[in-house]
Design a protein around this motif. Structure first.
Motif, mmCIF file in Angstrom:
data_model
loop_
_atom_site.group_PDB
_atom_site.id
_atom_site.type_symbol
_atom_site.label_atom_id
_atom_site.label_comp_id
_atom_site.label_asym_id
_atom_site.label_seq_id
_atom_site.Cartn_x
_atom_site.Cartn_y
_atom_site.Cartn_z
ATOM 1 N N SER A 86 39.535 -66.269 7.517
ATOM 2 C CA SER A 86 38.709 -65.172 6.983
ATOM 3 C C SER A 86 38.793 -63.932 7.876
ATOM 4 C CB SER A 86 37.250 -65.620 6.839
ATOM 5 O OG SER A 86 36.733 -66.022 8.088
ATOM 6 N N THR A 87 38.861 -64.129 9.173
ATOM 7 C CA THR A 87 39.004 -63.006 10.106
ATOM 8 C C THR A 87 40.367 -62.349 9.933
ATOM 9 O OG1 THR A 87 37.533 -64.091 11.685
ATOM 10 C CG2 THR A 87 38.960 -62.347 12.551
ATOM 11 N N GLY A 94 41.730 -54.456 6.604
ATOM 12 C CA GLY A 94 41.415 -53.269 7.401
ATOM 13 C C GLY A 94 42.653 -52.418 7.641
ATOM 14 N N GLU A 95 43.754 -53.081 7.985
ATOM 15 C CA GLU A 95 45.012 -52.359 8.201
ATOM 16 C C GLU A 95 45.504 -51.711 6.906
ATOM 17 O OE1 GLU A 95 46.628 -51.757 11.214
ATOM 18 O OE2 GLU A 95 44.705 -52.529 11.903
ATOM 19 N N HIS A 96 45.383 -52.439 5.822
ATOM 20 C CA HIS A 96 45.810 -51.914 4.526
ATOM 21 C C HIS A 96 44.952 -50.714 4.129
ATOM 22 C CE1 HIS A 96 48.047 -52.346 0.794
ATOM 23 N NE2 HIS A 96 46.921 -52.120 0.146
ATOM 24 N N SER A 97 43.668 -50.818 4.358
ATOM 25 C CA SER A 97 42.793 -49.716 3.978
ATOM 26 C C SER A 97 43.016 -48.496 4.869
ATOM 27 C CB SER A 97 41.327 -50.146 3.977
ATOM 28 O OG SER A 97 40.882 -50.479 5.249
ATOM 29 N N HIS A 122 29.486 -53.200 2.557
ATOM 30 C CA HIS A 122 30.163 -54.353 3.170
ATOM 31 C C HIS A 122 31.552 -53.936 3.659
ATOM 32 C CE1 HIS A 122 32.440 -58.291 2.868
ATOM 33 N NE2 HIS A 122 31.575 -58.488 3.834
ATOM 34 N N TYR A 123 32.232 -53.141 2.861
ATOM 35 C CA TYR A 123 33.553 -52.624 3.252
ATOM 36 C C TYR A 123 33.440 -51.795 4.524
ATOM 37 C CZ TYR A 123 37.505 -49.385 3.277
ATOM 38 O OH TYR A 123 38.574 -48.621 3.656
ATOM 39 N N PHE A 127 35.227 -52.648 7.961
ATOM 40 C CA PHE A 127 36.180 -51.673 8.481
ATOM 41 C C PHE A 127 35.797 -51.279 9.902
ATOM 42 C CE2 PHE A 127 38.093 -47.508 9.086
ATOM 43 C CZ PHE A 127 39.374 -47.707 8.611
ATOM 44 N N ARG A 128 34.514 -51.089 10.132
ATOM 45 C CA ARG A 128 34.044 -50.707 11.465
ATOM 46 C C ARG A 128 34.315 -51.823 12.482
ATOM 47 N NH1 ARG A 128 28.653 -47.615 13.154
ATOM 48 N NH2 ARG A 128 30.023 -45.956 12.557
ATOM 49 N N GLU A 129 34.194 -53.075 12.057
ATOM 50 C CA GLU A 129 34.485 -54.195 12.952
ATOM 51 C C GLU A 129 35.957 -54.179 13.373
ATOM 52 O OE1 GLU A 129 33.346 -58.056 11.475
ATOM 53 O OE2 GLU A 129 31.427 -57.268 10.754
#
Length: 145
Positions: A86-87, A94-97, A122-123, A127-129
């Motif tokens: 899941s991580t 995150g990379e894709h976004s 949630h996104y 993303f921030r994480e």
């Protein structure tokens, strides 16, 4: 590549060079990421996640793709990759976004939807994480003029 870029005479030349650079980058990353300690099934699972970031990715479907039970895939992935599946999915999305935020004018809410996040908040949290920034901060700081 810089010399080649300076020699380009048209937009189509730059486009072709861009494609060539991207393909070379992908080849080099794959070569660098090949780890003999990672089994073929986990490499396949990792590659599948990367290629299908915009699809709904669930453990049962991934397990079926590699022919493992959910429990076994989950344990084996974590053992070989060092992080839970899941991580890894969160990281890949995150990379894709990041790419979508910088290279397109697609609204952030639409990016969140396309990557199957439950909500824009949630996104943003996910993303921030991954990046330490909100999607809007990232877009503002990295978008090319």
């Amino acid at each position: 590549y810089i010399d080649s870029m300076a020699q380009c005479k048209s937009l189509s030349d730059l486009t072709a060079l861009n494609l060539s650079m991207f393909e070379d980058f992908i080849f080099r990353v794959r070569k660098h990421r090949t780890n003999p300690k990672v089994s073929a099934q986990i490499r396949f699972c990792r590659d599948y996640i990367e290629l299908h970031a915009e699809q709904e990715l669930r453990l049962p479907a991934l397990a079926k793709q590699v022919g493992y039970s959910e429990y076994y895939l989950s344990r084996k992935f974590k053992k070989e990759m060092g992080i839970p599946i899941s991580t890894y999915i969160k990281y890949v999305r995150g990379e894709h976004s990041k790419m979508l935020l910088v290279s397109s004018g697609v609204p952030i809410s639409q990016i969140a939807d396309s990557l199957h996040f439950a909500s824009s908040s949630h996104y943003s949290e996910s993303f921030r994480e991954v990046t330490g920034k909100t999607p809007l901060q990232y877009r503002t700081e990295n978008q090319k003029l």
